[in-house]
Design a protein around this motif. Structure first.
Motif, PDB file in Angstrom:
ATOM      1  N   UNK A  38     -34.045 121.420 -72.120  1.00  0.00           N
ATOM      2  CA  UNK A  38     -34.257 120.229 -71.292  1.00  0.00           C
ATOM      3  C   UNK A  38     -34.605 118.979 -72.090  1.00  0.00           C
ATOM      4  N   UNK A  39     -33.826 118.715 -73.134  1.00  0.00           N
ATOM      5  CA  UNK A  39     -34.111 117.539 -73.982  1.00  0.00           C
ATOM      6  C   UNK A  39     -33.634 116.263 -73.285  1.00  0.00           C
ATOM      7  N   UNK A  40     -34.565 115.339 -73.080  1.00  0.00           N
ATOM      8  CA  UNK A  40     -34.244 114.030 -72.512  1.00  0.00           C
ATOM      9  C   UNK A  40     -34.701 112.962 -73.491  1.00  0.00           C
ATOM     10  N   UNK A  41     -33.816 112.017 -73.760  1.00  0.00           N
ATOM     11  CA  UNK A  41     -34.207 110.883 -74.614  1.00  0.00           C
ATOM     12  C   UNK A  41     -33.235 109.732 -74.397  1.00  0.00           C
ATOM     13  N   UNK A  42     -33.653 108.547 -74.837  1.00  0.00           N
ATOM     14  CA  UNK A  42     -32.773 107.383 -74.737  1.00  0.00           C
ATOM     15  C   UNK A  42     -32.757 106.633 -76.071  1.00  0.00           C
ATOM     16  N   UNK A  43     -31.627 105.980 -76.314  1.00  0.00           N
ATOM     17  CA  UNK A  43     -31.509 105.071 -77.454  1.00  0.00           C
ATOM     18  C   UNK A  43     -30.903 103.783 -76.901  1.00  0.00           C
ATOM     19  N   UNK A  44     -31.600 102.674 -77.093  1.00  0.00           N
ATOM     20  CA  UNK A  44     -31.082 101.399 -76.594  1.00  0.00           C
ATOM     21  C   UNK A  44     -30.323 100.683 -77.703  1.00  0.00           C
ATOM     22  N   UNK A  45     -29.410  99.827 -77.274  1.00  0.00           N
ATOM     23  CA  UNK A  45     -28.608  99.070 -78.235  1.00  0.00           C
ATOM     24  C   UNK A  45     -29.513  98.299 -79.206  1.00  0.00           C
ATOM     25  N   UNK A  46     -29.208  98.392 -80.492  1.00  0.00           N
ATOM     26  CA  UNK A  46     -29.946  97.635 -81.498  1.00  0.00           C
ATOM     27  C   UNK A  46     -31.143  98.367 -82.082  1.00  0.00           C
ATOM     28  N   UNK A  47     -31.512  99.488 -81.490  1.00  0.00           N
ATOM     29  CA  UNK A  47     -32.704 100.202 -81.968  1.00  0.00           C
ATOM     30  C   UNK A  47     -32.404 101.134 -83.150  1.00  0.00           C
ATOM     31  N   UNK A  48     -33.473 101.472 -83.873  1.00  0.00           N
ATOM     32  CA  UNK A  48     -33.467 102.688 -84.697  1.00  0.00           C
ATOM     33  C   UNK A  48     -34.441 103.635 -84.005  1.00  0.00           C
ATOM     34  N   UNK A  49     -33.931 104.770 -83.565  1.00  0.00           N
ATOM     35  CA  UNK A  49     -34.781 105.769 -82.925  1.00  0.00           C
ATOM     36  C   UNK A  49     -34.755 107.006 -83.802  1.00  0.00           C
ATOM     37  N   UNK A  62     -37.916 102.054 -84.624  1.00  0.00           N
ATOM     38  CA  UNK A  62     -38.624 101.340 -83.555  1.00  0.00           C
ATOM     39  C   UNK A  62     -39.406 102.331 -82.699  1.00  0.00           C
ATOM     40  N   UNK A  63     -38.753 103.441 -82.365  1.00  0.00           N
ATOM     41  CA  UNK A  63     -39.394 104.465 -81.518  1.00  0.00           C
ATOM     42  C   UNK A  63     -39.110 105.839 -82.095  1.00  0.00           C
ATOM     43  N   UNK A 114     -43.031 107.855 -78.438  1.00  0.00           N
ATOM     44  CA  UNK A 114     -43.842 106.630 -78.467  1.00  0.00           C
ATOM     45  C   UNK A 114     -43.173 105.621 -79.398  1.00  0.00           C
ATOM     46  N   UNK A 115     -43.777 104.414 -79.459  1.00  0.00           N
ATOM     47  CA  UNK A 115     -43.375 103.464 -80.492  1.00  0.00           C
ATOM     48  C   UNK A 115     -43.651 104.134 -81.841  1.00  0.00           C
ATOM     49  N   UNK A 116     -42.788 103.834 -82.818  1.00  0.00           N
ATOM     50  CA  UNK A 116     -42.946 104.486 -84.125  1.00  0.00           C
ATOM     51  C   UNK A 116     -44.316 104.178 -84.732  1.00  0.00           C
ATOM     52  N   UNK A 117     -44.765 102.930 -84.594  1.00  0.00           N
ATOM     53  CA  UNK A 117     -46.058 102.553 -85.177  1.00  0.00           C
ATOM     54  C   UNK A 117     -47.192 103.348 -84.536  1.00  0.00           C
ATOM     55  N   UNK A 118     -47.082 103.609 -83.228  1.00  0.00           N
ATOM     56  CA  UNK A 118     -48.116 104.373 -82.535  1.00  0.00           C
ATOM     57  C   UNK A 118     -48.108 105.829 -83.007  1.00  0.00           C
ATOM     58  N   UNK A 119     -46.921 106.385 -83.224  1.00  0.00           N
ATOM     59  CA  UNK A 119     -46.841 107.768 -83.722  1.00  0.00           C
ATOM     60  C   UNK A 119     -47.434 107.861 -85.127  1.00  0.00           C
ATOM     61  N   UNK A 120     -47.166 106.845 -85.953  1.00  0.00           N
ATOM     62  CA  UNK A 120     -47.735 106.840 -87.316  1.00  0.00           C
ATOM     63  C   UNK A 120     -49.256 106.829 -87.294  1.00  0.00           C
ATOM     64  N   UNK A 121     -49.813 106.189 -86.260  1.00  0.00           N
ATOM     65  CA  UNK A 121     -51.264 106.080 -86.170  1.00  0.00           C
ATOM     66  C   UNK A 121     -51.913 107.173 -85.332  1.00  0.00           C
ATOM     67  N   UNK A 139     -42.781 110.537 -92.144  1.00  0.00           N
ATOM     68  CA  UNK A 139     -43.437 109.319 -92.601  1.00  0.00           C
ATOM     69  C   UNK A 139     -42.419 108.195 -92.814  1.00  0.00           C
ATOM     70  N   UNK A 140     -41.388 108.500 -93.593  1.00  0.00           N
ATOM     71  CA  UNK A 140     -40.361 107.499 -93.875  1.00  0.00           C
ATOM     72  C   UNK A 140     -39.605 107.108 -92.612  1.00  0.00           C
ATOM     73  N   UNK A 141     -39.252 108.114 -91.829  1.00  0.00           N
ATOM     74  CA  UNK A 141     -38.459 107.853 -90.621  1.00  0.00           C
ATOM     75  C   UNK A 141     -39.217 106.929 -89.673  1.00  0.00           C
ATOM     76  N   UNK A 142     -40.516 107.185 -89.511  1.00  0.00           N
ATOM     77  CA  UNK A 142     -41.301 106.361 -88.572  1.00  0.00           C
ATOM     78  C   UNK A 142     -41.531 104.958 -89.130  1.00  0.00           C
ATOM     79  N   UNK A 143     -41.450 104.820 -90.441  1.00  0.00           N
ATOM     80  CA  UNK A 143     -41.613 103.472 -91.010  1.00  0.00           C
ATOM     81  C   UNK A 143     -40.417 102.571 -90.725  1.00  0.00           C
TER      82      UNK A 143
END
Ligand code: ATP
Length: 235
Positions: free
Chosen positions: A19-30, A203-204, A217-224, A196-200
């Motif tokens: 049951x994997x659900x996820x989204x990627x919006x235009x312009x993002x790095x997810x 975006x999410x 979450x937002x990548x910065x929030x996951x890093x923290x 670590x590198x991926x989240x740096x």
């Protein structure tokens, strides 16, 4: 741009995605992070049409692509750089790049894109006549990314670009991933064990455990996040 809705995928009777659900919006790095065997590659291969989806739906730019053949998915603008790179070892760097453009007929634009790849990765220009198999691991990763860019993808799927590479080369490749996203307007879905590198650069992020998304979450929030730091960042 891309949406996975409750996707289940199996290898025979073994269920790899639940049951994997996820989204990627235009312009993002997810980024999708997770341990060995969590199902990260399977998720990418389900999007690319290589692993069949047994339940759920994958939608790209409003169109269901679930069950479509891989070449049809490439034609829609999704291109995957597989884990382990899989370049053509006997073909030259230039010929490997041309293989990435196999669905295109616009020879002038293909030549311009080849030059664009050479400016992103100048070492490939130096080695353009050399067989792909003689390149170093990092150069092969650069070639694999460039070959995918030759298809002019709108969504680039990257599977473990840091795999087996020295930290300095990995850093260089991640810098160029950011350039590809920002300057070449390519949306990126990045699977990585090096969280670590991926989240740096992302975006999410999503966290996959045993085939299930357990956090997003937002990548910065996951890093923290202390739980992520402990489980995936070695802090
Ligand atoms: P890694 O970082 O090690 O590549 P991953 O998160 O990408 O891990 P997957 O390769 O997607 O994980 O594997 C998910 C699960 O599916 C694992 O339990 C794996 O053993 C299983 N699996 C993967 N490929 C196959 C296959 N061809 N046949 C059977 N099982 C498979």
């Amino acid at each position: 741009m891309l949406e996975l809705r409750e996707v289940d995928a199996f290898y025979g009777s073994i269920q790899a995605l639940h049951g994997v659900s996820l989204t990627v919006s235009q312009g993002e790095i997810v980024t999708l992070i997770g341990a060995n065997g969590a199902g990260k590659s399977t998720t990418l291969m389900a999007i690319s049409g290589i692993v069949p989806v047994r339940r759920g739906e994958i939608v790209f730019e409003g169109q269901a692509i679930t069950g479509k053949a891989p070449d049809g998915i490439v034609r829609l603008g999704i291109c995957q750089v597989p884990e382990g790179r899989h370049i053509f070892p006997a073909l030259s760097v230039a010929e490997n790049l041309d293989m990435g453009a196999f669905l295109r007929r616009d020879s002038k634009a293909i030549a311009a894109d080849r030059e664009m790849c050479y400016s992103l990765f100048p070492i490939l220009a130096e080695r353009r006549h050399q067989p792909g198999g003689t390149l170093s691991g990092g150069e092969q990763q650069m070639l694999a990314i460039s070959r995918a860019l030759m298809a002019r993808p709108r969504l680039l799927l990257l599977d473990e670009p840091s795999m087996g590479l020295a930290p300095l080369v990995t850093k260089q490749i991640f810098t160029i991933i950011t350039t590809i996203n920002r300057e070449h307007h390519t949306t990126i879905f990045l699977v990585e064990q090096n969280a670590n590198l991926a989240l740096q650069v992302a975006d999410r992020g999503y966290v996959l455990e045993n085939g299930r998304i357990v956090m997003q979450d937002r990548a910065a929030a996951l890093l923290g996040n202390p739980a992520i730091q402990q489980a995936y960042l070695g802090i």
